[in-house]
Design an enzyme around this catalytic site. Sequence first.
Site, PDB file in Angstrom:
ATOM      1  N   PHE A 112       0.824  -1.227   0.000  1.00 37.45           N
ATOM      2  CA  PHE A 112       0.000   0.000   0.000  1.00 37.45           C
ATOM      3  C   PHE A 112       0.848   1.262   0.000  1.00 37.45           C
ATOM      4  CE2 PHE A 112      -0.368   2.705   3.771  1.00 37.45           C
ATOM      5  CZ  PHE A 112       0.485   2.068   4.651  1.00 37.45           C
ATOM      6  N   LYS A 113       2.123   1.152   0.335  1.00 45.18           N
ATOM      7  CA  LYS A 113       2.986   2.329   0.358  1.00 45.18           C
ATOM      8  C   LYS A 113       2.993   3.041  -0.997  1.00 45.18           C
ATOM      9  CE  LYS A 113       4.849   1.634   4.557  1.00 45.18           C
ATOM     10  NZ  LYS A 113       4.180   0.407   5.017  1.00 45.18           N
ATOM     11  N   ASP A 114       2.764   2.296  -2.081  1.00 44.82           N
ATOM     12  CA  ASP A 114       2.727   2.920  -3.413  1.00 44.82           C
ATOM     13  C   ASP A 114       1.634   3.987  -3.517  1.00 44.82           C
ATOM     14  OD1 ASP A 114       4.800   1.365  -4.516  1.00 44.82           O
ATOM     15  OD2 ASP A 114       3.408  -0.249  -5.023  1.00 44.82           O
ATOM     16  N   LEU A 117       3.539   6.836  -2.120  1.00 43.49           N
ATOM     17  CA  LEU A 117       4.895   7.106  -2.612  1.00 43.49           C
ATOM     18  C   LEU A 117       4.986   7.228  -4.127  1.00 43.49           C
ATOM     19  CD1 LEU A 117       6.874   5.182   0.059  1.00 43.49           C
ATOM     20  CD2 LEU A 117       7.201   7.573  -0.583  1.00 43.49           C
ATOM     21  N   THR A 147       8.251   0.526   2.709  1.00 46.64           N
ATOM     22  CA  THR A 147       8.471   1.933   2.380  1.00 46.64           C
ATOM     23  C   THR A 147       9.681   2.090   1.482  1.00 46.64           C
ATOM     24  OG1 THR A 147       7.601   2.628   4.497  1.00 46.64           O
ATOM     25  CG2 THR A 147       8.913   4.232   3.318  1.00 46.64           C
TER      26      THR A 147
END
Length: 500
Positions: A112-114, A117, A147
Amino acid sequence: MKYESSRGKYHSVTAAEAIKMGISPDGGLFVPESIPHLDDKQLTAMASGSYQEKTFHIIRQFLSDFSDDEIKSCIDGAYNQDRFDNERIAPLVKLDTGVYIQELWHGPTAAFKDMALQMLPQLLTSSARKTGEKAEIVILVATSGDTGKAALEGFKDVAGTKIIVFYPDEGVSEIQKRQMLTQEGNNVYVVAVRGNFDDAQNGVKRIFSNEEFAARLLQNGQKLSSANSINWGRLLPQIVYYVAAYLELKATGILGEAESINIVVPTGNFGNILAAYYASRMGIPVKRLICASNANNILTDFIQTGIYDRQRKFEKTISPSMDILISSNLERLLFEVTAHDARRVVAWMEDLKNRGRYEIDTATRNAVQDIFWADFCTDEETIATIRDIWRERGYLLDTHTAVAVNVYQKYRSETGDKTISIIASTASPFKFASNVAQAVLETEEMRGKDEFELMKLLSQHTDVTIPAGLQELDRREIRHRSVCSQQGMEEMLMSFLQLG
Ligand SMILES: *Cc1c(COP(=O)(O)O)cnc(C)c1O
């Protein structure tokens, strides 16, 4: 819209400045001075738009110093079909009656960091331009795994930036490690730090607060910035998917007029769940924000008792992206629930630094408990949850999402609350393939297989496709080999940046 520091000892700044600086010079986190409210008219207008259009309507309210064209170009650069393998970007999947999984891992790194980011580099370079910044931006990241890779993918070959990622050599999975070590791009550096995530994070914090170091960098035409979830530019795009999920359930008639939802989030640094909190403060009716932890259950204790006590053993679990004892973004919540009382926040943060613990007052604890509910889940329960959900529902969970599903089940049985619930799914199951395989395959089949072979086996067995970013990972060239101690991080950085 201006941003103020949660420690109250720095002047207010614009969104562009807050995003460019990452953290406030007084050690605090930037928080919007007020939270824009989405009224019914705005929500209705947004409901029929694409994910990108919803993003536009939400984030522009927080970015009043950006032009509409600037915001649109940030969104186009982030959420497009080259980078996301699902055109809905953050699709909802029905798990059970009244229970929906929101898949937040359709971006390039399968976590989910995408969601944040892919957007942050656009916001950051835009912010630098707007504030007349001449220096090259050096992104410094401490990562518990996901991350780092997502930041590398976001910033690779972005003009005017360099990125250096420090990861704990004992704190990430084989697949996460390989994703980072094979990272391409001419402005990227990856370093293993001996120790756990908190060691890496503390080292990065130390570098950020070292003024002498900053001065030397500036002479070299460079400036540090952060891609960790303390940067407001990370948090902001995450608010969007909670609003989008709510609107989708309402548009399809699953959710009635004025009906509330629960949001369940597998939590580490408290960033993702804080974004859900901001979505609720913007006007999305939320009954409960359910904070799910693994055996590092410091947030469970905090939400239940009002005492945050980091003096405990650090547990290595099978949901490593949640193996965290200092949840940085909690400071923003404390600032919000005390109606921006920086004095109290500073006192608690001082206690945390000096005594390893702090205790909030009863009124603040009640304010937290008004909306948050928390529990945790052991590794054994995580495996059992993956197995049960696969057998009963035919849906494959990763280890982090399984923590959330397990804690949600506990919530249901303890409270009987049947409010329609959204569970944030934070990673593709293939990103943590060996533990997921352990839950759904026979021991015999798995014998002697490495993590990469297990990924393929898992895919064959379940008939679920491996995301593109994870395919053939074991055959890509290793491009990064640096290792250092926590104390050696400055030196490593200096050699990359060719400083003295
Ligand atoms: C980062 C991460 C989390 C924790 O999110 P926070 O915003 O740090 O609370 C949970 N699951 C996965 C897969 C992650 O990568």
